[in-house]
Motif scaffolding. Structure first.
Motif: not given
Ligand code: TXA
Ligand code: MG
Length: 351
Positions: A73-75, A135-144
């Motif tokens: 998740i990213a939130a 925590a990885h920005p790419v993973a977070r942006q992808l999920i967002q």
């Protein structure tokens, strides 16, 4: 629309730019599979609420369906959509809150009660589900940008080493998935720590990127069912194995192993590598590998899979490996070495 033939044929390997992350998020929304970097290892992502896409994950990895996946998740709010937190005891809720506040986003996966809406394929039929906020920005942006819950095992065929670079994913899964987002080498190089907070007290099911010390500093002593047993359904003994046969030794015993040109020697530190070289008068050091310079378990963990991938590619007949110290991320390293060896430490100097 869910696609059964996820990416069959052509895999696009793309640098993790904003546009490519958006394209990858759209692919996941359509039911396709995308490999993406996290701070631990590369994951193979699918929409956690799309059973057809989830089925593709198991097929592509050749993974048994009883082995549950981690939902990314990213939130913070997304946790409630996956887990029925009302089923967590008040005591464990406090523990969970402390862990989430201090260690998320990061390499810590929590086992929590599952909501019935989460497909059974995600949880391997269990009434619990694994959740992680990477925590990885790419993973977070992808999920967002895509579905808010992305189920992602490590992006390797079942039983093989986890990928720490996009190239490792491409070598193993090319033609089987839609997109590989290349975000370079991963920081931790080892999977997340899996912590079960559904029982009477918290229990580590898999050692990983968050150390026991970090967890205990927040919530006090935790039990660890070293996954040599079957604590976690995915914790089979032969997991994370290189193709090359590996024998595992204590620091003292590895020094006694005979030097041979057709074997790779994997030392915890440069110090033990040097000691070995001096003792055996090894004329060449090219088959002697070290995971860190003096004593740094995080640095060593970050190089573990990477070095094992390299040794596999060099086609040595055997790997003789040394255990790491049992502190920091040393436990995570040892757990993977035990599994690669398929047994506990090799006694004596044979191999
Ligand atoms: O760092 C990581 O955790 C990486 C990246 C991609 O996030 N993912 C990863 O996933 O390592 P995977 O599928 O290779 O490992 C998931 C582990 C397995 O050992 C599985 O058995 C365990 O988590 N697991 C998942 N759900 C569980 C559950 N409900 N109860 C107990 N163990 C569970
Ligand atoms: Mg895995």
């Amino acid at each position: 629309m869910p696609q059964k033939d996820s990416g069959a044929g052509i895999t696009r390997i793309m640098p993790a730019t904003v546009e490519n992350i958006a394209a990858a998020a759209a692919a996941i929304t359509e039911g396709r599979l995308v490999a993406f970097p996290t701070e631990t290892v590369y994951g193979l992502g699918a929409d956690a609420f799309n059973p057809a896409a989830l089925a593709c994950v198991f097929e592509v990895k050749n993974r048994p369906s009883f082995d549950p996946l981690i939902v990314h998740i990213a939130a913070y709010g997304a946790l409630e959509k996956i887990s029925n937190l009302a089923l967590v005891s008040p005591q464990n809720r406090v523990i969970m809150q402390k862990l989430i506040e201090n260690l998320w986003p990061g390499p810590l996966t929590l086992i929590v009660p599952k909501r019935p809406e989460v497909p059974g394929l995600v949880s391997g039929g269990l009434n619990t589900v694994a959740v992680r906020f990477p925590a990885h920005p790419v993973a977070r942006q992808l999920i967002q940008a895509g579905p808010p819950a992305v189920a992602a095992p490590s992006a390797n065929p079942f039983g093989y080493l986890s990928p720490t670079r996009a190239e490792h994913v491409a070598e193993q899964l090319n033609g089987k998935i839609d997109i590989i987002l290349d975000g370079g080498k991963t920081e931790f190089g080892i999977e997340s720590t899996v912590l079960d907070i559904c029982g009477d007290s918290p229990r580590i099911l898999r050692h990983g990127g968050t150390s026991v010390e970090q967890i205990e500093a927040l919530i006090g002593p935790v039990a660890a069912s070293l996954s040599l047993g079957n604590a976690s359904p995915g914790c089979l003994l032969s997991h994370y194995a290189p193709l090359t046969k590996l024998y595992l030794y204590t620091p003292r015993e590895i020094q006694k192993v005979q030097w041979n040109t057709n074997a790779a020697y994997l030392f915890y530190s440069e110090l033990s590598r040097r000691e070995y070289r001096e003792r055996h008068g090894a004329p060449s050091a090219e088959n002697l590998f070290a995971l860190c310079s003096t004593d740094n378990t995080s640095a060593a963990a970050a190089r573990l899979f990477d070095t094992l991938h390299l040794i596999d590619a060099l086609k040595y007949a055997f790997i003789y490996a040394e255990c790491a110290p049992a502190n920091g991320l040393g436990n995570a390293i040892n757990e993977r070495l035990y599994k690669a060896a398929g047994s506990v430490i090799t006694a004596g100097g044979t191999g």
